[in-house]
Design a protein around this motif. Structure first.
Motif, short mmCIF file in Angstrom:
data_model
loop_
_atom_site.label_atom_id
_atom_site.label_comp_id
_atom_site.label_asym_id
_atom_site.label_seq_id
_atom_site.Cartn_x
_atom_site.Cartn_y
_atom_site.Cartn_z
N ILE A 66 -10.20 6.78 -4.14
CA ILE A 66 -8.81 7.04 -3.74
C ILE A 66 -8.35 5.98 -2.75
CG2 ILE A 66 -7.33 8.65 -2.48
CD1 ILE A 66 -9.02 10.92 -3.77
N GLY A 67 -9.20 5.64 -1.81
CA GLY A 67 -8.86 4.61 -0.83
C GLY A 67 -8.62 3.27 -1.47
N ARG A 68 -9.46 2.88 -2.44
CA ARG A 68 -9.28 1.59 -3.11
C ARG A 68 -7.99 1.55 -3.91
NH1 ARG A 68 -15.16 1.91 -5.14
NH2 ARG A 68 -16.25 1.28 -3.27
N MET A 69 -7.64 2.68 -4.49
CA MET A 69 -6.44 2.72 -5.32
C MET A 69 -5.15 2.73 -4.49
SD MET A 69 -7.33 2.61 -8.39
CE MET A 69 -8.71 2.87 -9.45
N THR A 70 -5.24 3.08 -3.22
CA THR A 70 -4.03 3.18 -2.41
C THR A 70 -3.86 2.04 -1.42
OG1 THR A 70 -5.17 4.59 -0.81
CG2 THR A 70 -3.98 5.70 -2.59
N VAL A 71 -4.79 1.07 -1.43
CA VAL A 71 -4.66 -0.07 -0.52
C VAL A 71 -3.52 -0.94 -0.99
CG1 VAL A 71 -5.79 -2.19 0.25
CG2 VAL A 71 -7.07 -0.08 0.13
N PRO A 72 -2.58 -1.28 -0.12
CA PRO A 72 -1.48 -2.14 -0.54
C PRO A 72 -1.99 -3.55 -0.82
CG PRO A 72 -1.24 -1.50 1.77
CD PRO A 72 -2.46 -0.84 1.25
N VAL A 73 -1.52 -4.15 -1.93
CA VAL A 73 -1.92 -5.51 -2.28
C VAL A 73 -0.75 -6.47 -2.24
CG1 VAL A 73 -3.89 -4.81 -3.67
CG2 VAL A 73 -1.66 -5.02 -4.74
N GLY A 74 0.36 -6.01 -1.73
CA GLY A 74 1.55 -6.85 -1.66
C GLY A 74 1.54 -7.75 -0.45
N ASP A 75 2.69 -7.99 0.10
CA ASP A 75 2.86 -8.86 1.25
C ASP A 75 2.16 -8.26 2.47
OD1 ASP A 75 3.69 -10.56 3.22
OD2 ASP A 75 5.84 -10.18 2.96
N PRO A 76 1.17 -8.99 3.04
CA PRO A 76 0.47 -8.43 4.20
C PRO A 76 1.36 -8.31 5.43
CG PRO A 76 -0.31 -10.65 3.72
CD PRO A 76 0.65 -10.27 2.63
N GLY A 77 2.52 -8.94 5.42
CA GLY A 77 3.43 -8.86 6.55
C GLY A 77 4.25 -7.59 6.58
N ILE A 78 4.19 -6.82 5.51
CA ILE A 78 4.97 -5.59 5.45
C ILE A 78 4.18 -4.48 6.13
CG2 ILE A 78 5.96 -3.84 3.93
CD1 ILE A 78 6.33 -6.01 1.83
N ALA A 79 4.76 -3.92 7.16
CA ALA A 79 4.09 -2.84 7.90
C ALA A 79 4.38 -1.52 7.20
CB ALA A 79 4.60 -2.79 9.34
N THR A 80 3.39 -0.66 7.16
CA THR A 80 3.58 0.66 6.59
C THR A 80 3.19 1.70 7.62
OG1 THR A 80 1.35 0.67 5.68
CG2 THR A 80 3.08 -0.12 4.23
N ASP A 81 3.87 2.82 7.59
CA ASP A 81 3.54 3.92 8.48
C ASP A 81 2.39 4.71 7.87
OD1 ASP A 81 5.57 3.26 10.24
OD2 ASP A 81 7.04 4.50 9.17
N THR A 82 1.41 5.04 8.69
CA THR A 82 0.27 5.82 8.23
C THR A 82 0.56 7.30 8.42
OG1 THR A 82 -1.21 4.03 8.89
CG2 THR A 82 -2.20 6.17 8.53
N THR A 83 0.43 8.05 7.35
CA THR A 83 0.63 9.49 7.42
C THR A 83 -0.69 10.16 7.82
OG1 THR A 83 0.02 9.89 5.13
CG2 THR A 83 2.34 9.35 5.56
N MET A 84 -0.60 11.40 8.19
CA MET A 84 -1.79 12.16 8.55
C MET A 84 -2.74 12.24 7.36
SD MET A 84 -3.59 13.67 10.71
CE MET A 84 -2.86 14.47 12.10
N LEU A 85 -2.20 12.43 6.15
CA LEU A 85 -3.03 12.50 4.95
C LEU A 85 -3.79 11.19 4.73
CD1 LEU A 85 -3.95 14.06 2.46
CD2 LEU A 85 -1.91 13.20 1.28
N GLN A 86 -3.11 10.06 4.93
CA GLN A 86 -3.78 8.77 4.79
C GLN A 86 -4.87 8.60 5.84
OE1 GLN A 86 -0.17 6.48 5.08
NE2 GLN A 86 -0.33 5.80 2.95
N ALA A 87 -4.61 9.03 7.04
CA ALA A 87 -5.61 8.92 8.10
C ALA A 87 -6.83 9.78 7.80
CB ALA A 87 -4.99 9.32 9.45
N VAL A 88 -6.61 11.00 7.33
CA VAL A 88 -7.72 11.90 7.00
C VAL A 88 -8.50 11.35 5.81
CG1 VAL A 88 -8.29 14.20 6.10
CG2 VAL A 88 -6.67 13.95 7.99
N SER A 89 -7.80 10.86 4.79
CA SER A 89 -8.51 10.31 3.62
C SER A 89 -9.27 9.04 4.00
CB SER A 89 -7.56 10.08 2.45
OG SER A 89 -6.64 9.07 2.74
N SER A 90 -8.73 8.24 4.91
CA SER A 90 -9.45 7.05 5.38
C SER A 90 -10.72 7.44 6.13
CB SER A 90 -8.56 6.20 6.28
OG SER A 90 -7.52 5.63 5.54
N PHE A 91 -10.63 8.47 6.96
CA PHE A 91 -11.79 8.94 7.70
C PHE A 91 -12.84 9.49 6.74
CE2 PHE A 91 -14.10 12.16 10.21
CZ PHE A 91 -14.66 11.32 11.15
N ALA A 92 -12.41 10.26 5.74
CA ALA A 92 -13.34 10.80 4.75
C ALA A 92 -14.02 9.67 3.98
CB ALA A 92 -12.60 11.73 3.79
N ALA A 93 -13.25 8.64 3.62
CA ALA A 93 -13.82 7.48 2.92
C ALA A 93 -14.84 6.78 3.80
CB ALA A 93 -12.72 6.52 2.50
#
Length: 141
Positions: free
Chosen positions: A86-113
């Motif tokens: 899930i983490g590999r599939m959701t990693v942004p591969v676009g412009d690294p200069g674009i900032a994204t807001d991290t949601t609680m779900l993303q933070a929890v899934s990152s910790f689980a990964a």
């Protein structure tokens, strides 16, 4: 063991050396492919990379299953890969200069990964397999 059996069979056992070689090749393939797609098809890279990741997922799971077998554990331990996939599939591969807001779900899934990845790394990458034959086959050479 043939390359076909190594990459597409979920039977048998492999040692740590084969596991590490596969992981080096696997991650080099992913990084190289992602970089190439960002250069060649920057507007489509976010669509092409997940397809590539699905293609290389089966060999990765097959090799990891064999490593779990060498440790005397069933393929059910592959379920620890779910947060990683899930983490590999959701990693942004676009412009690294674009900032994204991290949601609680993303933070929890990152910790689980992180936790699952660390467990897999320790069990499959560092710990010795069972000595002699086990229910999954003979000890790898």
């Amino acid at each position: 063991m043939s390359i076909k059996e190594l990459l597409f069979s979920f039977q048998g056992r492999i040692g740590r050396k084969v596991y590490w070689i596969w992981n080096a090749v696997y991650y080099l393939l992913i990084v190289g492919f992602a970089m190439g797609m960002n250069v060649l098809f920057p507007s489509l890279a976010h669509l092409i990379l997940p397809v590539f990741l699905i293609v290389v997922l089966i060999p990765d799971l097959a090799i990891t299953a064999k490593r779990w077998h060498d440790r005397g554990k069933s393929s059910w331990w592959l379920l620890l890969n779910i947060p990683l996939v899930i983490g590999r599939m959701t990693v942004p591969v676009g412009d690294p200069g674009i900032a994204t807001d991290t949601t609680m779900l993303q933070a929890v899934s990152s910790f689980a990964a992180l936790i699952c990845g660390a467990w897999i790394l320790i069990e499959c990458g560092f710990l010795k397999g069972t000595s002699g034959d086990n229910q999954y086959g003979p000890e790898p050479k």
